[in-house]
Design a protein around this motif. Structure first.
Motif, mmCIF file in Angstrom:
data_model
loop_
_atom_site.group_PDB
_atom_site.id
_atom_site.type_symbol
_atom_site.label_atom_id
_atom_site.label_comp_id
_atom_site.label_asym_id
_atom_site.label_seq_id
_atom_site.Cartn_x
_atom_site.Cartn_y
_atom_site.Cartn_z
ATOM 1 N N TRP A 70 0.812 -1.217 0.000
ATOM 2 C CA TRP A 70 0.000 0.000 0.000
ATOM 3 C C TRP A 70 0.844 1.264 0.000
ATOM 4 C CZ3 TRP A 70 0.371 3.855 3.537
ATOM 5 C CH2 TRP A 70 1.030 3.563 4.735
ATOM 6 N N TRP A 71 2.038 1.212 0.649
ATOM 7 C CA TRP A 71 2.840 2.425 0.786
ATOM 8 C C TRP A 71 3.447 2.876 -0.536
ATOM 9 C CZ3 TRP A 71 7.733 1.292 -0.701
ATOM 10 C CH2 TRP A 71 8.185 -0.025 -0.521
ATOM 11 N N TRP A 72 3.395 2.032 -1.559
ATOM 12 C CA TRP A 72 3.840 2.474 -2.872
ATOM 13 C C TRP A 72 2.925 3.567 -3.430
ATOM 14 C CZ3 TRP A 72 8.320 2.188 -5.049
ATOM 15 C CH2 TRP A 72 9.172 1.109 -4.772
ATOM 16 N N ALA A 73 1.678 3.576 -3.000
ATOM 17 C CA ALA A 73 0.723 4.578 -3.503
ATOM 18 C C ALA A 73 1.169 6.007 -3.148
ATOM 19 C CB ALA A 73 -0.672 4.294 -2.979
ATOM 20 N N PRO A 74 1.425 6.318 -1.848
ATOM 21 C CA PRO A 74 1.900 7.669 -1.548
ATOM 22 C C PRO A 74 3.286 7.954 -2.123
ATOM 23 C CG PRO A 74 1.918 6.294 0.432
ATOM 24 C CD PRO A 74 1.141 5.552 -0.615
ATOM 25 N N VAL A 75 4.116 6.912 -2.273
ATOM 26 C CA VAL A 75 5.432 7.128 -2.893
ATOM 27 C C VAL A 75 5.270 7.557 -4.340
ATOM 28 C CG1 VAL A 75 7.555 6.003 -3.654
ATOM 29 C CG2 VAL A 75 6.686 5.578 -1.355
ATOM 30 N N PHE A 76 4.444 6.837 -5.103
ATOM 31 C CA PHE A 76 4.181 7.215 -6.488
ATOM 32 C C PHE A 76 3.607 8.630 -6.552
ATOM 33 C CE2 PHE A 76 3.523 2.712 -8.457
ATOM 34 C CZ PHE A 76 4.899 2.503 -8.351
ATOM 35 N N ALA A 77 2.634 8.894 -5.661
ATOM 36 C CA ALA A 77 1.945 10.180 -5.695
ATOM 37 C C ALA A 77 2.889 11.340 -5.374
ATOM 38 C CB ALA A 77 0.782 10.170 -4.707
#
Length: 231
Positions: free
Chosen positions: A41-48
């Motif tokens: 899930w933490w890839w989402a804020p990283v991408f964003a």
């Protein structure tokens, strides 16, 4: 009386909020896709936060999940984000005075920030309101992606249908709003014809070719207008 360059936080937020609030569901869509592509899930804020390129992030989810080669990632990033070259020609970056401010403004130049930055209401904005607007969009996008990632992790869904169209829907709304601000049928028809022509002739490179063709049309139109004015 014309407004002064000094703008309150409330004025900036009032203009940015209608578009900025759409970043929450769009960011959540990105978070859902990240989780259901098999990534943490933490890839989402990283991408964003790091990529911050809307449509490219949706594509990057698939590329990251399939461990695509670096060359493929680089080419995809170039093709999708090449439109920002055209945006930069008219975005009011010259009103941002500090070097760091210019760097951040360039980094966070998005379709939505461009739409707000070139609007008539923002024509007198200077460094602080421009950067505040872009910072708000950036934070809202990260927030939406984080919420989407966490919800997707907690509530697994077998199949998500239609989320990949969310960003396209926002672009359509931005285009309609831009036309309402500057109703120009010739420009609208030319843009549509360039897009359709690129889709038919070079579907694999539609975005870049459509932008290039539309830019050429605008340059020819400007030259013809100048000749007509001289005559």
């Amino acid at each position: 009386m014309p407004s002064t360059p000094q703008h309150s936080v409330r004025q900036v937020l009032a203009l940015s909020a209608p578009i900025g609030l759409a970043f929450i569901p769009l960011g959540m869509a990105l978070g859902f896709l990240v989780v259901h592509a098999g990534l943490a899930w933490w890839w989402a804020p990283v991408f964003a936060a790091v990529i911050y390129a809307g449509s490219l992030e949706f594509l990057m989810v698939h590329l990251a999940a399939t461990a695509a080669p670096i060359a493929t990632v680089a080419l995809t990033s170039f093709v999708v984000n090449s439109r920002h070259v055209f945006y930069a020609l008219s975005f009011p970056l010259q009103r941002v005075k500090s070097v760091l401010g210019k760097v951040y403004s360039t980094y966070t130049l998005s379709d939505e920030a461009y739409a707000v930055g070139v609007s008539p209401e923002a024509r007198t904005w200077t460094t602080r309101p421009i950067l505040l607007m872009q910072l708000c969009f950036h934070l809202l996008w990260v927030t939406g992606a984080t919420v989407g990632g966490l919800v997707g992790e907690a509530l697994p869904i077998e199949r998500l249908v239609g989320l990949d169209f969310a960003l396209t829907a926002l672009f359509i709304v931005l285009a309609i709003d831009a036309y309402r601000q500057r109703p120009d049928r010739v420009t609208a028809v030319a843009a549509a014809l360039c897009a359709i022509g690129a889709w038919v002739v070079v579907p694999g490179q539609m975005l870049v070719c459509a932008f290039a063709a539309f830019t050429a049309v605008l340059l020819v139109r400007m030259m013809v207008q100048r000749w007509a004015d001289r005559g």
